[in-house]
Each structure stands twice: as structure tokens, then as C-alpha cells.
Scaffold this active site. Sequence first.
Site, PDB file in Angstrom:
ATOM      1  CG  ASP A  46      -2.184  -0.823   0.981  1.00  7.86           C
ATOM      2  OD1 ASP A  46      -2.364  -1.311  -0.154  1.00  7.86           O
ATOM      3  OD2 ASP A  46      -2.940  -1.012   1.941  1.00  7.86           O
ATOM      4  CG  HIS A 252      28.208   4.996  -6.148  1.00  7.29           C
ATOM      5  ND1 HIS A 252      27.938   4.223  -7.232  1.00  7.29           N
ATOM      6  CD2 HIS A 252      28.640   6.183  -6.639  1.00  7.29           C
ATOM      7  CE1 HIS A 252      28.200   4.903  -8.348  1.00  7.29           C
ATOM      8  NE2 HIS A 252      28.631   6.099  -8.001  1.00  7.29           N
ATOM      9  CG  ASP A 269      28.181  13.376  -4.923  1.00 10.81           C
ATOM     10  OD1 ASP A 269      27.278  14.146  -5.301  1.00 10.81           O
ATOM     11  OD2 ASP A 269      28.791  12.627  -5.703  1.00 10.81           O
ATOM     12  CG  ASP A 280      26.126  15.538  -9.212  1.00 11.31           C
ATOM     13  OD1 ASP A 280      26.393  15.324  -8.025  1.00 11.31           O
ATOM     14  OD2 ASP A 280      26.464  14.791 -10.145  1.00 11.31           O
ATOM     15  CG  HIS A 363      35.206   9.101 -10.382  1.00 13.33           C
ATOM     16  ND1 HIS A 363      35.172  10.414 -10.773  1.00 13.33           N
ATOM     17  CD2 HIS A 363      35.538   9.117  -9.064  1.00 13.33           C
ATOM     18  CE1 HIS A 363      35.452  11.189  -9.733  1.00 13.33           C
ATOM     19  NE2 HIS A 363      35.696  10.424  -8.686  1.00 13.33           N
ATOM     20  CG  HIS A 367      27.750  12.916 -14.742  1.00 12.72           C
ATOM     21  ND1 HIS A 367      26.618  13.649 -14.478  1.00 12.72           N
ATOM     22  CD2 HIS A 367      28.367  12.765 -13.541  1.00 12.72           C
ATOM     23  CE1 HIS A 367      26.557  13.902 -13.178  1.00 12.72           C
ATOM     24  NE2 HIS A 367      27.613  13.387 -12.581  1.00 12.72           N
ATOM     25  CG  HIS A 374      24.784   9.857 -13.937  1.00 11.97           C
ATOM     26  ND1 HIS A 374      25.282   8.651 -13.529  1.00 11.97           N
ATOM     27  CD2 HIS A 374      25.348  10.783 -13.104  1.00 11.97           C
ATOM     28  CE1 HIS A 374      26.110   8.824 -12.512  1.00 11.97           C
ATOM     29  NE2 HIS A 374      26.158  10.114 -12.223  1.00 11.97           N
ATOM     30  CD  GLU A 406      31.262  13.855 -10.818  1.00 11.84           C
ATOM     31  OE1 GLU A 406      31.285  13.250  -9.746  1.00 11.84           O
ATOM     32  OE2 GLU A 406      30.259  13.868 -11.564  1.00 11.84           O
ATOM     33  CE1 TYR A 410      36.681   9.768  -4.069  1.00  7.94           C
ATOM     34  CE2 TYR A 410      37.787   9.423  -6.176  1.00  7.94           C
ATOM     35  CZ  TYR A 410      36.792  10.030  -5.427  1.00  7.94           C
ATOM     36  OH  TYR A 410      35.922  10.890  -6.048  1.00  7.94           O
ATOM     37  NE  ARG A 427      32.376  12.634  -5.978  1.00  2.00           N
ATOM     38  CZ  ARG A 427      32.312  11.571  -5.210  1.00  2.00           C
ATOM     39  NH1 ARG A 427      33.353  10.763  -5.095  1.00  2.00           N
ATOM     40  NH2 ARG A 427      31.215  11.272  -4.526  1.00  2.00           N
ATOM     41  CD  GLU A 429      29.443  16.051  -8.803  1.00  2.00           C
ATOM     42  OE1 GLU A 429      29.274  15.484  -7.700  1.00  2.00           O
ATOM     43  OE2 GLU A 429      28.995  15.612  -9.870  1.00  2.00           O
TER      44      GLU A 429
HETATM   45  N1  GLY Z   1      26.171  12.267  -7.554  1.00  2.00           N
HETATM   46  C1  GLY Z   1      26.352  11.424  -8.659  1.00  2.00           C
HETATM   47  C2  GLY Z   1      27.548  11.748  -9.404  1.00  2.00           C
HETATM   48  O1  GLY Z   1      28.331  12.578  -8.978  1.00  2.00           O
HETATM   49  O2  GLY Z   1      27.760  11.248 -10.479  1.00  2.00           O
HETATM   50 MN    MN Z   2      28.259  13.898 -10.644  1.00  4.28          MN
HETATM   51 MN    MN Z   3      27.832  13.986  -7.414  1.00  7.90          MN
END
Ligand code: GLY
Ligand code: MN
Ligand code: MN
Length: 470
Positions: A46, A252, A269, A280, A363, A367, A374, A406, A410, A427, A429
Amino acid sequence: MNQPNEPTLAVDVYRKRRERVLAALRTAGGGVAIVPTAPEVMRNRDADYPYRHDSYFYYLTGFTEPEALLVLDASAGPDEASSLLFCRAKNSEREIWEGFRFGPEGAREAFGFDAAFPVDEIESQMPSILSDKPALHYALGSSAELDAKVRGWLDAVRAKARSGIAAPAVARDLLPLLDDMRLVKDAHELSIMRRAGQISAIAHRRAMAACRPGVHEYELEAELLYTFRKYGAQGPAYGSIVAAGANACVLHYPAGNAIARDGDLILIDAACELDGYASDITRTFPASGRFTPAQRELYDIVLAAQQAAIDATRAGATFDDPHHAAVRVLSQGLLDTGIIESGLFSSVDDVIAERAYAPFYMHRTGHWIGMDVHDCGDYKERGAPRDAQGALPARTLQPSMALTIEPGLYIRPANNVPEQYWNIGIRIEDDAVVTPDGCELLTRDVPVKADEIEALMQQARAAAAAAQTA
Ligand code: GLY
Ligand code: MN
Ligand code: MN
């Protein structure tokens, strides 16, 4: 600030986008395009997940109710309806429980469609809409449910073959056309994205100001979520990452129960979605309010990498240029700090060629961003000549494309890495819009330089202390 379903503000924006799609389809020989919104999804008995419309559907309609489908008929004659909506019928009983629905007539009027029908009529109407149309355009093969519906509608048209009615002979993927439109943001989109960036920046400032050694990650997440809603955003654009200490090395990591200790860095983040548009932001700051020398050393390398990537972001550059610029600065920093043993590599070019930076920067530097965090859009030039390795060239940046910048580092514990850097995750960003000779940063209302972050945190502490003694 715009709220969803305030059609008077934007009805022309959505109508013009539909007209652009119709014009492109006419040029391609006509046919019918269908774009459904997203289904409602049950979370547990529900209780649904909060409803989120489909981005493509919203881009062309501005309509946020579930159970809706847009039809664009590029083969309609000048006096026929070419822009049609199926949506939920008015229902006074359901509206007592679930709230207002536009209903077909209300939606047609408010959102500028040529015609609108109750969604219950979709099965009976679609076969006639598709009859004798040369092509069907939709998100081909992206949803088993939609593919099955389309097949049912085509079967129903084919059942009329003895009356001389033909089904579309061609099915085409609609998404490349919509992706290219969405990739270059218009003025309406940019104004919402600027506001989303401002709200997210306020949220980051608030989290920095609230931070103390001893705070839980979830307490900082609460500051973010409070701020998003307080300033009118609908919620987070993606799961908030609030990572204290070594957790920052988990890319993540969701906000959890860990306690930030004196000497930890905190990586946040997190950013809001406002009226269908994502922001972001990542910032990394010391729980104590002061970076340690090792943290500061790595922070300044990541910040320099981000600045190099920002400097490489302009119309005419490629999507990969900011990444290459950031990787060069990070690789040099990894050599300078001894995190990469300089004896093993003769130059920064070797570090890059051997991808020796990858254990510490795994990474990409950005993006696309827009309705989806994304966002849609090719990262390669579709149809361009391939290089000797068979790869397509990276997409050329154009004004009003939006992307994140970004870079990060690490550093997990490892025997060959100097111990003072262990468990540091950083990071930084920001969201950028490409301009003819550079880029506009949408998310800089929160400090990014280490000194400015420290100053904000010290001020917040002084203000809190003064309030306690007052
Ligand atoms: N917060 C998702 C990324 O930075 O791609
Ligand atoms: Mn991002
Ligand atoms: Mn991000």
C-alpha cells in the site's frame, strides 16, 4: 520559483519543443511518436515510492501526473490534431484520496495540447491513431511493457488489413532525437538549473556550518534534506552521499550511522532536484574545521585538477578534454606526494600512459546533467569517422550543454603509499554550462577553496558559541 504543474509559466516552452519534434519527424517522412510517462512503483504493501514522472515525457509536456501518454502525429493534416495527451479522467472519489487531477479537458487547455482523452480509452484509440501511418517512433526496446503494448496496438491495426488499412511499416527509436534536444539546454531549463544549484549550495553551506566532531553522517544528511525542501525543491536528485573518514573512499557510500571524528574529512555528494532538474555538488571538508597538512596537500591537488578541467571546458573543446586536464594535474600530484613512486615512472606522461593514477582516481571527471543527474546524450560523435583503434571521437562541446566537473582522489591503505595519506577521500564537484569561450559554474555559492571552507566553519562555530553565551 516555478512549481511543477504551473502551466501558465511554461506552456509555450513545452509546446515549442513538441513542434520541434513534429518538424523533425515530418522531415524524416512523418509517422506517429509516442512518449509515455513513468509508471507508479509500489515500495511495500500500500505504500508507493514517491512518484517521479518520466524525463522525456516531462520535457515535452510539463505534465507531472502518472498514467499519461503523449502522442505526436507528424502525419496529421493541417486541420487534424497532431499533439494529443492521454491522461487520468477526473474522478471526484479518487481526488478526495489522492488530490487534484487535471482530467483530459483541463490538461488540454492548461498544457496546450490539440486534443486529450481519458487514459482508459488508449486501447480503443491507438489502433485508429496508428492506422495508415508510415512509421512509429518510440523508445524502441527500452521497456518490455511498452514494447508489448505497441505490439498489441500494431496487431489491432493489422486486424483491419481486409478493410485496406495498413499498420506502420517502420518502427524507429525516438530517443536519439530527444537526447540531442535535451543535451543543449534552453533558457527555461538553465534558469531552473541555476536555482537548483543555488539551493544545493545553501544546503552544503548549512551542512558545513552544522558539522562538529561527534556528528553522525545522518545528522548532516538531515541538514541537506531540510534545506532542499525549505527552499522549495522537491527532494534530493539522487541518494545523498555523506561519508566520514575512510567511508569517503567508497564512491557510492550512502549517508550512514558513522560518527565524524576529529581529524576526519567528510565528503558530501548531495544536491536537490527542482522542478524536474537535477543539480550535483560534492564538497569535502574537515570535521574539526581545519584541514591537517596531509589533507590540505591532497585537497589542493584536487582543487587544482578541478580548475584545470574548468579551464578546458568551452565550446569547441571535446567532452574528454576536461578529464584529460584533470588527470594530468592529479597524476603530477600523485608523483609529487610519493603516492605513486616516482622511481617507477620517468614522467607524468608515463603515469598517464600506464594509467598508474587509476587506483587513486577511478572515475571520469564529469557527466551530462539536466533532468537526470546522469543526463541523456551521446558522449561520442555518432556517425563520425573512427580512429585506428575503432573508437569514435569524443563529443564536441557546444554552448548550453551542461556537465559536471568532479575530480577526486581516494587513497586506501597500502604498503607502498605514505601512511599520512591513508583513508583520505576527496572529491570536488560543480555543475557547469558551456559558453562560447568558457563555462558558467552553477554551484559556486558554496566555498570551494580550503581557506574559505575553514573560514565558513570557524564563523559558524563562533556564532554558535556566541548564541550559547548570550
Ligand atoms: N552524484 C552522482 C555523481 O556525482 O555522479
Ligand atoms: Mn556527478
Ligand atoms: Mn555527485
